[in-house]
Design a protein around this motif. Structure first.
Motif, PDB file in Angstrom:
ATOM      1  N   SER A  41      -2.134   5.891   3.672  1.00  0.00           N
ATOM      2  CA  SER A  41      -2.500   5.097   2.496  1.00  0.00           C
ATOM      3  C   SER A  41      -1.381   5.193   1.477  1.00  0.00           C
ATOM      4  CB  SER A  41      -3.801   5.629   1.879  1.00  0.00           C
ATOM      5  OG  SER A  41      -4.892   5.433   2.729  1.00  0.00           O
ATOM      6  N   GLY A  42      -0.684   4.088   1.273  1.00  0.00           N
ATOM      7  CA  GLY A  42       0.429   4.075   0.338  1.00  0.00           C
ATOM      8  C   GLY A  42       1.556   3.198   0.838  1.00  0.00           C
ATOM      9  N   ILE A  43       2.500   2.930  -0.047  1.00  0.00           N
ATOM     10  CA  ILE A  43       3.592   2.007   0.283  1.00  0.00           C
ATOM     11  C   ILE A  43       4.956   2.664   0.182  1.00  0.00           C
ATOM     12  CG2 ILE A  43       2.257  -0.027  -0.405  1.00  0.00           C
ATOM     13  CD1 ILE A  43       3.814  -0.033  -3.049  1.00  0.00           C
ATOM     14  N   ASP A  44       4.996   3.979  -0.030  1.00  0.00           N
ATOM     15  CA  ASP A  44       6.268   4.686  -0.132  1.00  0.00           C
ATOM     16  C   ASP A  44       6.569   5.428   1.169  1.00  0.00           C
ATOM     17  OD1 ASP A  44       6.581   3.936  -2.851  1.00  0.00           O
ATOM     18  OD2 ASP A  44       5.218   5.554  -3.447  1.00  0.00           O
ATOM     19  N   ASN A  45       7.831   5.795   1.337  1.00  0.00           N
ATOM     20  CA  ASN A  45       8.242   6.621   2.483  1.00  0.00           C
ATOM     21  C   ASN A  45       7.773   6.043   3.820  1.00  0.00           C
ATOM     22  OD1 ASN A  45       9.339   8.969   0.842  1.00  0.00           O
ATOM     23  ND2 ASN A  45       7.219   8.947   0.138  1.00  0.00           N
ATOM     24  N   LEU A  46       7.895   4.728   3.968  1.00  0.00           N
ATOM     25  CA  LEU A  46       7.420   4.083   5.195  1.00  0.00           C
ATOM     26  C   LEU A  46       8.224   4.520   6.409  1.00  0.00           C
ATOM     27  CD1 LEU A  46       6.567   0.429   4.102  1.00  0.00           C
ATOM     28  CD2 LEU A  46       5.271   2.552   3.850  1.00  0.00           C
ATOM     29  N   GLU A  47       9.501   4.827   6.195  1.00  0.00           N
ATOM     30  CA  GLU A  47      10.315   5.291   7.325  1.00  0.00           C
ATOM     31  C   GLU A  47       9.729   6.563   7.930  1.00  0.00           C
ATOM     32  OE1 GLU A  47      11.415   4.693   4.299  1.00  0.00           O
ATOM     33  OE2 GLU A  47      12.906   3.085   4.395  1.00  0.00           O
ATOM     34  N   LYS A  48       9.139   7.399   7.080  1.00  0.00           N
ATOM     35  CA  LYS A  48       8.577   8.666   7.569  1.00  0.00           C
ATOM     36  C   LYS A  48       7.253   8.438   8.284  1.00  0.00           C
ATOM     37  CE  LYS A  48      11.013  11.615   4.295  1.00  0.00           C
ATOM     38  NZ  LYS A  48      10.923  12.634   3.217  1.00  0.00           N
ATOM     39  N   VAL A  49       6.506   7.413   7.909  1.00  0.00           N
ATOM     40  CA  VAL A  49       5.292   7.090   8.659  1.00  0.00           C
ATOM     41  C   VAL A  49       5.670   6.817  10.109  1.00  0.00           C
ATOM     42  CG1 VAL A  49       3.319   5.537   8.898  1.00  0.00           C
ATOM     43  CG2 VAL A  49       4.163   6.112   6.618  1.00  0.00           C
ATOM     44  N   SER A  50       6.659   5.960  10.284  1.00  0.00           N
ATOM     45  CA  SER A  50       7.095   5.582  11.628  1.00  0.00           C
ATOM     46  C   SER A  50       7.713   6.756  12.376  1.00  0.00           C
ATOM     47  CB  SER A  50       8.105   4.435  11.527  1.00  0.00           C
ATOM     48  OG  SER A  50       8.579   4.050  12.793  1.00  0.00           O
ATOM     49  N   ILE A  57      -0.016   1.281   7.667  1.00  0.00           N
ATOM     50  CA  ILE A  57      -0.172   1.663   6.269  1.00  0.00           C
ATOM     51  C   ILE A  57      -1.269   0.812   5.649  1.00  0.00           C
ATOM     52  CG2 ILE A  57       2.229   2.369   6.023  1.00  0.00           C
ATOM     53  CD1 ILE A  57       2.620  -0.249   4.344  1.00  0.00           C
ATOM     54  N   ARG A  58      -1.806   1.289   4.543  1.00  0.00           N
ATOM     55  CA  ARG A  58      -2.843   0.544   3.828  1.00  0.00           C
ATOM     56  C   ARG A  58      -2.427   0.377   2.377  1.00  0.00           C
ATOM     57  NH1 ARG A  58      -8.311   2.626   1.096  1.00  0.00           N
ATOM     58  NH2 ARG A  58      -9.040   0.609   0.375  1.00  0.00           N
ATOM     59  N   THR A  59      -2.597  -0.831   1.844  1.00  0.00           N
ATOM     60  CA  THR A  59      -2.345  -1.100   0.436  1.00  0.00           C
ATOM     61  C   THR A  59      -3.671  -1.423  -0.249  1.00  0.00           C
ATOM     62  OG1 THR A  59      -2.073  -3.519   0.457  1.00  0.00           O
ATOM     63  CG2 THR A  59      -0.198  -2.199   1.196  1.00  0.00           C
ATOM     64  N   TRP A 265       0.014   8.804   0.718  1.00  0.00           N
ATOM     65  CA  TRP A 265       1.363   8.827   1.259  1.00  0.00           C
ATOM     66  C   TRP A 265       2.354   8.421   0.168  1.00  0.00           C
ATOM     67  CZ3 TRP A 265       2.181  11.067   5.820  1.00  0.00           C
ATOM     68  CH2 TRP A 265       3.463  10.982   6.385  1.00  0.00           C
ATOM     69  N   GLY A 266       2.641   9.376  -0.697  1.00  0.00           N
ATOM     70  CA  GLY A 266       3.520   9.142  -1.833  1.00  0.00           C
ATOM     71  C   GLY A 266       3.294  10.253  -2.831  1.00  0.00           C
ATOM     72  N   ASN A 267       3.617   9.983  -4.100  1.00  0.00           N
ATOM     73  CA  ASN A 267       3.376  10.946  -5.170  1.00  0.00           C
ATOM     74  C   ASN A 267       2.583  10.250  -6.261  1.00  0.00           C
ATOM     75  OD1 ASN A 267       4.348  12.151  -7.989  1.00  0.00           O
ATOM     76  ND2 ASN A 267       4.433  13.782  -6.444  1.00  0.00           N
ATOM     77  N   LYS A 268       1.444  10.824  -6.608  1.00  0.00           N
ATOM     78  CA  LYS A 268       0.609  10.241  -7.638  1.00  0.00           C
ATOM     79  C   LYS A 268      -0.015  11.339  -8.472  1.00  0.00           C
ATOM     80  CE  LYS A 268      -3.301   8.222  -6.546  1.00  0.00           C
ATOM     81  NZ  LYS A 268      -4.392   8.869  -7.322  1.00  0.00           N
ATOM     82  N   PHE A 269      -0.288  11.005  -9.709  1.00  0.00           N
ATOM     83  CA  PHE A 269      -0.995  11.934 -10.571  1.00  0.00           C
ATOM     84  C   PHE A 269      -2.488  11.663 -10.504  1.00  0.00           C
ATOM     85  CE2 PHE A 269      -3.183  12.455 -14.629  1.00  0.00           C
ATOM     86  CZ  PHE A 269      -3.157  13.832 -14.713  1.00  0.00           C
TER      87      PHE A 269
END
Length: 415
Positions: A41-50, A57-59, A265-269
């Motif tokens: 879940s997220g749109i960052d670091n997509l290269e690492k998902v693969s 991924i889910r937006t 899948w990223g950094n969030k507060f």
């Protein structure tokens, strides 16, 4: 500009993605082949998902949808593309009871369906996320979601429709959403309760294909608090133990479960900068990322980082409800299972505690002026002058781009 068409809209061909039922068992198919979601879940670091063995991924919205879909396709990933309706309880901004507003929303969303329905990376549509209605009926929301789903299926018959909820069962809601193909559960502590009473899902719940549209460690609403209401974040080791438990529970269902999306899948507060974040603000991998990689790839998990059990103030290790004197000197150090920490890198932060997890202004302020040598294994710091709740953080990193962390809430008292 419209995305070039890769799939024919002829309704006589098999859908690009569909849910099939064989003897009561649900299976997701993509281009005629079985497809099980191992997603983020997220749109960052997509290269690492693969690279780490994920496939989707889910937006939560269509913001930058074209760019995200193109990048996902290039990496061999699919996308559950979110369609935002009304926001959850922290910002009610949509009148579900107003048929004119609903009609307007349907017309607003339709061009996005037409624009992206033929993109090869599209897996399914996600209508809304944990939408709620203060003082109103949840069934009214289900009715609205179904109307949107009906429009989507008419516009794009080649992809399933999913909606994400944060409750275990939906009762009569399943009858109000016949056009929704897949139910998404945003599950944290919910995952355990969901499988403790699976009959509730079968008999009183959805009873059809589902995914865990968000899954992760127990949320801040599911753990113990301090006396002043600040939730205690789990240690990384505790988080990994819960991830293991939840993964095993989810994947025991071979009848209706179609896969899951790891959150976040990223950094969030959210209460803290580390509660759900799989990555640091600098882009380093948390140990939970390493563990999820082992799950996706079916490999053994291994980490060279220490386990942080707690943070000690002076000689008070592991003490609950930490009260510190205002404008006074203290030492803080992590309690770990490593005797030698000299080869590792340290970072410390002190931040005001947030009363509401979505109000970020104060949280953004790292009170670095209180600290001396904030890159050492032991931190010397002066407490704030103002009475109130705060939180101290320690991050320990290796040379390979991995980190572990821990934090502890404390309360400053004027003497």
């Amino acid at each position: 500009m419209l995305i070039s068409c890769k799939y024919d809209n002829d309704l006589t061909i098999s859908p690009a993605v569909e849910v099939r039922y064989t003897e009561g068992k649900a299976q997701l198919y993509r281009n005629g082949n079985p497809y099980f979601i191992k997603g983020a879940s997220g749109i960052d670091n997509l290269e690492k998902v693969s690279a780490y063995g994920g496939n989707s991924i889910r937006t939560w919205s269509v913001h930058n949808a074209g760019e995200i879909l193109d990048k996902a396709e290039a990496l061999g990933l699919t996308v559950t593309l979110g369609l935002e309706i009304g926001r959850p309880y922290w910002g009610e901004d949509f009148k579900y009871w107003n048929i004119l507003e609903v009609n307007k929303k349907i017309e607003e969303l339709k061009p996005f369906i037409e624009k992206y329905k033929n993109h090869p990376a599209l897996l399914m549509w996600g209508v809304g996320n944990e939408v709620s209605l203060k003082g109103g009926s949840r069934y009214l929301i289900y009715y609205t979601i179904n109307r949107i789903a009906k429009m989507i299926k008419k516009t794009d018959p080649n992809h399933p429709v999913m909606t994400a909820i944060n409750v275990k069962t939906i009762g009569r809601g399943k009858y109000l959403m016949p056009n929704v193909d897949i139910l998404g559960y945003n599950g944290f502590g919910l995952i355990k309760h969901f499988f403790e009473d699976n009959k509730n899902y079968k008999n009183k719940g959805w009873g059809r294909a589902y995914i865990f549209s968000e899954w992760g460690v127990p949320g801040h609403w599911e753990v113990k608090d301090t006396a002043w209401g600040a939730p205690y974040e789990l240690s990384t080791k505790q988080k990994i133990n819960f991830l293991q438990q939840y993964w095993e529970l989810m994947n025991q269902d071979t009848t209706s479960f179609l896969g899951s999306y790891a959150f976040y899948w990223g950094n969030k507060f959210e209460i803290t900068n580390t509660w759900f974040s799989q990555f640091s603000t600098e882009g380093e991998n948390s140990e939970t990322v390493q563990y999820i990689q082992s799950l996706w790839k079916g490999e053994a998990f291994h980490s060279n980082l220490p386990e942080i059990f707690n943070i000690s103030f002076n000689d008070r290790p592991g003490q609950s409800n930490q009260y510190l004197a205002a404008d006074s000197l203290y030492f803080a150090f992590p309690i770990t299972d490593f005797d030698d920490l000299s080869a590792l890198k340290f970072k410390w932060e002190i931040r005001p505690e947030e009363a509401k997890f979505y109000e970020l202004d104060d949280y953004q302020h790292n009170m670095s002026y209180l600290m001396e040598a904030d890159s050492a294994s032991t931190l010397k710091f002066r407490t704030p002058k103002n009475e109130g709740p705060y939180r101290i953080y320690v991050y320990i990193s290796d040379d390979s781009g991995n980190y572990t962390s821990h934090n502890l809430p404390f309360y400053v008292v004027n003497q």
